[in-house]
Design a protein around this motif. Structure first.
Motif, PDB file in Angstrom:
ATOM      1  N   GLU A 167       0.830  -1.203   0.000  1.00 16.19           N
ATOM      2  CA  GLU A 167       0.000   0.000   0.000  1.00 16.19           C
ATOM      3  C   GLU A 167       0.867   1.257   0.000  1.00 16.19           C
ATOM      4  OE1 GLU A 167      -4.429   0.233   1.679  1.00 16.19           O
ATOM      5  OE2 GLU A 167      -2.906   0.225   3.257  1.00 16.19           O
ATOM      6  N   GLN A 168       1.956   1.222   0.744  1.00 16.07           N
ATOM      7  CA  GLN A 168       2.876   2.359   0.790  1.00 16.07           C
ATOM      8  C   GLN A 168       3.519   2.623  -0.570  1.00 16.07           C
ATOM      9  OE1 GLN A 168       5.545   1.210   3.937  1.00 16.07           O
ATOM     10  NE2 GLN A 168       4.065   1.690   5.561  1.00 16.07           N
ATOM     11  N   ARG A 169       3.580   1.591  -1.411  1.00 17.66           N
ATOM     12  CA  ARG A 169       4.157   1.733  -2.749  1.00 17.66           C
ATOM     13  C   ARG A 169       3.081   1.959  -3.810  1.00 17.66           C
ATOM     14  NH1 ARG A 169       7.301  -0.727   0.513  1.00 17.66           N
ATOM     15  NH2 ARG A 169       9.573  -0.801   0.297  1.00 17.66           N
ATOM     16  N   GLY A 170       1.858   2.239  -3.375  1.00 20.88           N
ATOM     17  CA  GLY A 170       0.794   2.617  -4.296  1.00 20.88           C
ATOM     18  C   GLY A 170      -0.025   1.477  -4.859  1.00 20.88           C
ATOM     19  N   ALA A 171       0.142   0.265  -4.345  1.00 15.25           N
ATOM     20  CA  ALA A 171      -0.612  -0.877  -4.873  1.00 15.25           C
ATOM     21  C   ALA A 171      -2.024  -0.910  -4.298  1.00 15.25           C
ATOM     22  CB  ALA A 171       0.103  -2.180  -4.542  1.00 15.25           C
TER      23      ALA A 171
END
Length: 302
Positions: free
Chosen positions: A252-256
Motif C-alpha cells: 500500500e505504501q508503494r501505491g498498490a
C-alpha cells in the motif's frame, strides 16, 4: 444428513490455535439452528494417519484441513472430488453416508470468488506472480488457469517445489484447454527467489502471497521485499490474521491496490459449510464473527 442429529466437525492443523474456523463455523451452525459443533484438533504430521483413521471410528462428519496437512492427507482418503484430484491437495473432508472419506478443495474457488468480487480484476489481461508452492498455492494456481490468466509465474524458496507445482499446473492446463491434451495458451514460468530479488516485480499486475509468512504471531515478517511496482498492481495475501499483513502494508505504501485474505477465508469456509451440511452458508454472519474476532485480537495486541 438430518439437521436434527448432533454431529461433530473439526479442523486438522499444526499448530491450530491461530485459526478462526471454529468460531466461524460454530456461529454459522447457531445462525441456522443446527445442533452441530466444530472443534479444532492439533495434529502433528506424524500422527495424521491415526487421526484420519479416527474420523470413521468417532463418526466425525467432516473436517477442514490446513497447514501442514493439505497434501499429505490425500493418500489417506478413500476418494477425491475431481477438482481436488486436479489440484492435488485437500482442505475439506466429508464422511459420506456410505462411510467413505471424500476429499474436496474449496481454497481455489474461494480465493478467486473473493478476488473478482473485491477487486474487479480482469484475469485474462493479468500476469500473475504466485509466491509459495504448498497446498493453497496449488488450489489457487489451478483456479487462475481455469479463469484464464495471461501468465502465471511461480516462485518459492525451495525452487524444486515451484518446478513441481509448475509441471502439475501445466498438465492441468493442457488437459482443461480442449480436453485433448493440447498446449495451453497460459504461459507458466518458474522464477527463483534470487531472480525476483534481481529483476523485481514490475512485470506483474497481480502478486499473491500463499505462504504463511506474516501470519500471527510473526506479524512483522514479509515473504518478499517489494521494490518498484507497476501502476495499478494488485498485491494479495491469503493470510487473514492479521487482516492487514506487513506485506500488504508495504504494498500500500508503494501505491498498490491490496486484497486481504479475509474474503478467501470466508468464501472457502462457506463452500465447505455446504459440503458439511447441505445448507447454504450464512455468509454475512460468518464474516461478522471473524471480523469481530480479528478486531478483538488487534485491540488486545495479538
Amino acid at each position: 444428513m438430518s439437521a436434527s442429529q448432533k454431529q461433530l466437525f473439526g479442523l486438522f492443523a499444526h499448530p491450530v490455535g491461530h485459526s478462526l474456523s471454529p468460531v466461524m463455523h460454530n456461529r454459522a451452525f447457531q445462525a441456522l439452528g443446527l445442533p452441530f459443533y466444530y472443534h479444532p484438533f492439533d495434529i502433528p504430521p506424524e500422527r495424521l494417519p491415526e487421526a484420519v483413521a479416527g474420523l470413521k471410528a468417532l463418526g466425525i462428519r467432516g473436517i477442514n484441513v490446513t497447514i501442514p496437512h493439505k497434501e499429505n492427507i490425500v493418500p489417506l482418503l478413500d476418494e477425491l472430488d475431481p477438482e481436488a484430484e486436479a489440484i492435488g491437495a485437500v482442505n475439506t473432508v466429508v464422511l459420506s453416508e456410505t462411510g467413505r472419506l471424500v476429499g474436496y478443495n474449496t481454497d481455489g474457488a474461494g480465493y478467486v470468488q473473493s478476488l473478482l468480487s473485491e477487486t474487479g480484476i480482469n484475469l485474462k489481461e493479468t500476469n500473475v506472480l504466485l509466491l509459495g508452492a504448498g497446498g493453497a498455492a496449488k488450489a489457487i494456481a489451478v483456479y487462475l488457469i481455469k479463469h484464464g490468466c495471461a501468465s502465471l509465474t511461480i516462485a518459492n524458496r525451495t525452487e524444486h517445489k515451484a518446478e513441481t507445482l509448475a509441471h502439475h499446473v501445466q498438465r492441468y492446463a493442457a488437459q482443461s484447454h480442449d480436453g485433448k491434451g493440447s498446449s495451453s495458451p497460459v504461459r507458466i514460468n518458474v522464477h527463483s527467489w534470487s531472480q525476483l530479488d534481481r529483476d523485481g516485480v514490475k512485470a506483474y499486475q497481480l502478486i499473491i502471497n500463499t505462504t504463511p509468512v506474516g501470519m500471527w504471531p510473526n506479524v512483522g515478517h514479509v515473504p518478499l521485499e517489494l521494490k518498484e511496482l507497476s501502476p495499478g498492481t494488485i498485491v494479495s495475501d491469503i493470510v487473514y490474521n492479521p487482516l492487514q499483513t506487513a506485506f500488504l502494508k508495504a504494498a500500500e505504501q508503494r501505491g498498490a491496490q491490496v486484497h486481504q485474505g479475509l474474503g478467501m477465508f470466508i468464501f472457502q469456509g462457506a463452500l465447505a459449510f455446504k459440503l458439511f451440511t447441505g445448507y447454504e452458508a450464512p455468509l454475512e454472519v460468518m464474516r461478522k464473527v471473524v471480523e469481530d474476532q480479528l478486531n478483538l485480537s488487534s485491540s488486545q495486541g495479538k
